[in-house]
Design an enzyme around this catalytic site. Structure first.
Site, PDB file in Angstrom:
ATOM      1  N   ASN A   1       0.745  -1.100  -0.084  1.00 20.94           N
ATOM      2  CA  ASN A   1      -0.069   0.083  -0.148  1.00 20.94           C
ATOM      3  C   ASN A   1       0.824   1.325  -0.123  1.00 20.94           C
ATOM      4  OD1 ASN A   1       0.509   0.985   3.134  1.00 20.94           O
ATOM      5  ND2 ASN A   1      -0.337  -1.133   3.201  1.00 20.94           N
TER       6      ASN A   1
ATOM      7  N   ASP B   1      -4.301  -6.366   5.478  1.00 19.09           N
ATOM      8  CA  ASP B   1      -5.102  -7.160   6.060  1.00 19.09           C
ATOM      9  C   ASP B   1      -5.012  -8.506   5.730  1.00 19.09           C
ATOM     10  OD1 ASP B   1      -6.475  -5.333   7.697  1.00 19.09           O
ATOM     11  OD2 ASP B   1      -7.370  -4.387   6.178  1.00 19.09           O
TER      12      ASP B   1
ATOM     13  N   LYS C   1       8.655 -17.544  -9.779  1.00 19.35           N
ATOM     14  CA  LYS C   1       7.936 -16.207 -10.318  1.00 19.35           C
ATOM     15  C   LYS C   1       6.896 -16.863 -11.273  1.00 19.35           C
ATOM     16  CE  LYS C   1       8.435 -12.353 -13.469  1.00 19.35           C
ATOM     17  NZ  LYS C   1       9.154 -11.996 -14.739  1.00 19.35           N
TER      18      LYS C   1
ATOM     19  N   PRO D   1      -2.387 -11.867  10.724  1.00 18.79           N
ATOM     20  CA  PRO D   1      -2.713 -11.575  12.103  1.00 18.79           C
ATOM     21  C   PRO D   1      -3.004 -10.173  12.364  1.00 18.79           C
ATOM     22  CG  PRO D   1      -0.384 -12.081  11.785  1.00 18.79           C
ATOM     23  CD  PRO D   1      -1.055 -12.158  10.404  1.00 18.79           C
TER      24      PRO D   1
HETATM   25  O1  PMT Z   1       2.756   6.349   6.401  1.00 13.26           O
HETATM   26  P1  PMT Z   1       2.241   7.379   6.177  1.00 13.26           P
HETATM   27  O2  PMT Z   1       2.345   7.574   4.562  1.00 13.26           O
HETATM   28  O3  PMT Z   1       2.751   8.414   6.835  1.00 13.26           O
HETATM   29  O4  PMT Z   1       0.578   7.479   6.328  1.00 13.26           O
HETATM   30  C1  PMT Z   1       0.276   7.386   7.721  1.00 13.26           C
HETATM   31  C2  PMT Z   1      -0.935   6.503   7.772  1.00 13.26           C
HETATM   32  C3  PMT Z   1      -1.953   6.989   7.254  1.00 13.26           C
HETATM   33  C4  PMT Z   1      -0.447   5.164   7.275  1.00 13.26           C
HETATM   34  C5  PMT Z   1      -1.240   6.348   9.317  1.00 13.26           C
HETATM   35  O5  PMT Z   1      -1.686   7.702  10.013  1.00 13.26           O
HETATM   36  C6  PMT Z   1      -2.526   5.353   9.594  1.00 13.26           C
HETATM   37  O6  PMT Z   1      -3.482   5.718   9.559  1.00 13.26           O
HETATM   38  N1  PMT Z   1      -2.018   4.070   9.944  1.00 13.26           N
HETATM   39  C7  PMT Z   1      -2.870   3.074   9.937  1.00 13.26           C
HETATM   40  C8  PMT Z   1      -3.151   2.508   8.827  1.00 13.26           C
HETATM   41  C9  PMT Z   1      -4.417   1.400   8.585  1.00 13.26           C
HETATM   42  O7  PMT Z   1      -3.642   0.268   8.136  1.00 13.26           O
HETATM   43  O8  PMT Z   1      -5.370   1.459   9.435  1.00 13.26           O
HETATM   44  P2  PMT Z   1      -6.427   0.335   9.773  1.00 13.26           P
HETATM   45  O9  PMT Z   1      -7.715   0.939   9.882  1.00 13.26           O
HETATM   46  O10 PMT Z   1      -6.486  -0.655   8.171  1.00 13.26           O
HETATM   47  O11 PMT Z   1      -6.062  -0.179  10.776  1.00 13.26           O
HETATM   48  C10 PMT Z   1      -6.596   0.084  12.316  1.00 13.26           C
HETATM   49  C11 PMT Z   1      -5.348  -0.238  13.024  1.00 13.26           C
HETATM   50  O12 PMT Z   1      -5.050  -1.625  13.363  1.00 13.26           O
HETATM   51  C12 PMT Z   1      -4.149   0.442  12.796  1.00 13.26           C
HETATM   52  O13 PMT Z   1      -3.502   0.828  14.083  1.00 13.26           O
HETATM   53  C13 PMT Z   1      -3.225  -0.550  12.191  1.00 13.26           C
HETATM   54  O14 PMT Z   1      -1.761  -0.319  12.465  1.00 13.26           O
HETATM   55  C14 PMT Z   1      -3.798  -1.949  12.876  1.00 13.26           C
HETATM   56  N2  PMT Z   1      -3.602  -3.249  12.320  1.00 13.26           N
HETATM   57  C15 PMT Z   1      -4.428  -3.119  10.974  1.00 13.26           C
HETATM   58  C16 PMT Z   1      -4.349  -4.546  10.444  1.00 13.26           C
HETATM   59  C17 PMT Z   1      -3.343  -5.560  10.979  1.00 13.26           C
HETATM   60  N3  PMT Z   1      -3.264  -6.827  10.422  1.00 13.26           N
HETATM   61  N4  PMT Z   1      -2.558  -5.240  11.935  1.00 13.26           N
HETATM   62  C18 PMT Z   1      -3.044  -4.180  12.477  1.00 13.26           C
HETATM   63  O15 PMT Z   1      -2.253  -3.709  13.651  1.00 13.26           O
END
Ligand code: PMT
Length: 419
Positions: free
Chosen positions: A217, A285, A295, A313
């Site tokens: 991403n 995710d 490949k 996870p």
């Molecule tokens: O890296 P930059 O370009 O500076 O951008 C910053 C950002 C937008 C990436 C950052 O500010 C941000 O929002 N990070 C979280 C991104 C994210 O994946 O959000 P989510 O809504 O999908 O996940 C929610 C939370 O669960 C997040 O804290 C994420 O780290 C965590 N997560 C999600 C999926 C997973 N498998 N494990 C996790 O720990």
């Protein structure tokens, strides 16, 4: 020339040193050396008068950096504006602080680079006065000094003794090691997270499809890295677990590089126990369930490959619900493109973290990969929108909220410390 660290007291600290025009300027050269020996990086602003006593070349040789001298230098402004110069430091030190510089600071003058930087800074300032004894004793200087101390400016020295002008009395600039001690003390009192362990996740994860392709991403790591640096700046012992990014490791932060979500989880679990966890990484995710060993080939007439996905996870959830090593404070981010606050609040309760920063990442915001961010902090006590700001400022505010949470005698509500 690389300095050998004699103590780690100032390691990773960024000092902006303003060298004023006085005979004591030569001691500032030794001050630079002493600070760097202790692991600090030093960036110098040399006033016009200061350059009469020490040359930009000798200052530059000791800082191993460019020396900033001129407010209206187009190259300086293009490379590093005076605002940036004042912000990208943990402490501003003025040595020698002449009577004139002290007067300018007290009255808010900004007519050269040094005084402009001092007006523009949002960091703490420590001055090491140096001047003739009569100038020191003059009511105007003493008045100015009282004003500055009232503004929270720290003062090291001056010492009493024989002066270059032949007179005797207070006005000699404190010795470099005395100034170093004052700087160390300034950091000790401004390090509310000292003794706390923090884990920060940052950047994207790359989930392999085959040996050369991956699902990823647009996360750059700017936000997560800035948070790690800000927590370290508040004295925390920080482990940053980062996916693949093009950023340097933040100074003074132990950085672990990983590729996939599973590697990130393993690194985070290895870094536990901690007092604080901030999950800013954009973790994929899903990953490809049946990653190819070789490949994948594009072959004429063959059906296109199908990617079977499986769930990764959830690191934030794993940390928040850790049976024995849950940090005292777990902070997540929620990257959303619609119903931002509503979805973020639901994510917070689903994952079990204490605070969540709701992040609008719709394409027009430019948040993913950009320099700025706008978040809403959601906690038990409600939600507080923060104004859009540079990611470094968001990081500093979060670090301040976290420090307030751990400060003795507070009710630990993030709303209490919000502006
Ligand atoms: O890296 P930059 O370009 O500076 O951008 C910053 C950002 C937008 C990436 C950052 O500010 C941000 O929002 N990070 C979280 C991104 C994210 O994946 O959000 P989510 O809504 O999908 O996940 C929610 C939370 O669960 C997040 O804290 C994420 O780290 C965590 N997560 C999600 C999926 C997973 N498998 N494990 C996790 O720990």
């Amino acid at each position: 020339m690389k300095d050998n660290a004699v103590s780690s007291d100032l390691s990773g600290k960024r000092i902006l040193l303003v060298i004023g025009g006085g005979i004591a300027a030569f001691k500032s050269l030794d001050l630079i050396r002493r600070l760097r020996e202790r692991g600090a990086s030093v960036r110098a602003v040399l006033t016009k008068a200061g350059a009469e006593f020490v040359t930009p070349l000798s200052v530059s040789a000791l800082t191993e950096d460019k020396v900033y001298t001129d407010l209206f230098s187009l190259t300086d402004e293009a490379e590093m504006g005076h605002i940036q110069l004042s912000r990208q430091a943990d402490l501003v030190v003025v040595a020698p602080a002449t009577a004139d510089l002290i007067a300018k600071m007290a009255h808010g003058h900004a007519n050269d680079l040094a005084s402009t930087v001092l007006m523009a800074t949002d960091k703490r300032v420590l001055i090491a006065p140096a001047m003739n004894v009569r100038m020191w004793d003059h009511k105007a200087t003493q008045r100015n000094l009282t004003t500055l101390q009232g503004d929270g400016v720290l003062v090291a020295g001056p010492n009493e003794g024989a002066m270059a002008c032949g007179e005797f009395g207070p006005g000699r600039m404190a010795e470099p090691l005395e100034i170093v001690t004052a700087i160390e003390r300034a950091f000790a009192v401004s390090q509310p997270l000292s003794g706390k362990r923090a884990i920060v996740t940052s950047g994207p994860t790359h989930e392999p499809i085959d040996p050369v392709r991956f699902i990823g991403n647009r996360s750059s790591g700017k936000q997560g890295h800035a948070i790690a640096a800000a927590l370290a700046g508040q004295g925390a012992d920080v482990t940053l677990v980062t996916g693949p990014v093009a950023l340097p490791d933040p100074a003074g932060v132990e950085t672990v590089h990983v590729e996939t979500a599973r590697e990130m989880l393993a690194a985070v679990e290895a870094a536990l126990p901690a007092d604080i966890a901030v999950c800013a990484a954009a973790v994929a995710d899903w990953r490809v369930a049946d990653e190819a060993d070789q490949k994948l080939k594009k072959e004429e007439g063959k059906t296109l490959p199908t990617l079977n996905l499986t769930e990764n996870p959830d690191i934030l959830k794993a940390v928040s619900r850790h049976p024995s090593k849950r940090p005292d404070l777990v902070v997540g981010f929620a990257a959303e493109t619609e119903k931002v606050e509503e979805h973020a609040a639901a994510k917070r309760s689903r994952k079990g973290c204490d605070w969540i920063l709701a992040n609008d990442v719709s394409p027009q915001t430019g948040t993913f990969g950009g320099d700025r961010n706008a978040v809403t902090l959601i906690s038990d006590t409600g939600s507080v929108p923060w104004p859009a700001a540079d990611k470094a400022d968001i990081a500093n505010r979060l670090a301040a909220e976290i420090s307030a949470h751990f400060a003795p005698g507070t009710d630990k509500s993030p709303l209490e410390v919000a502006e």
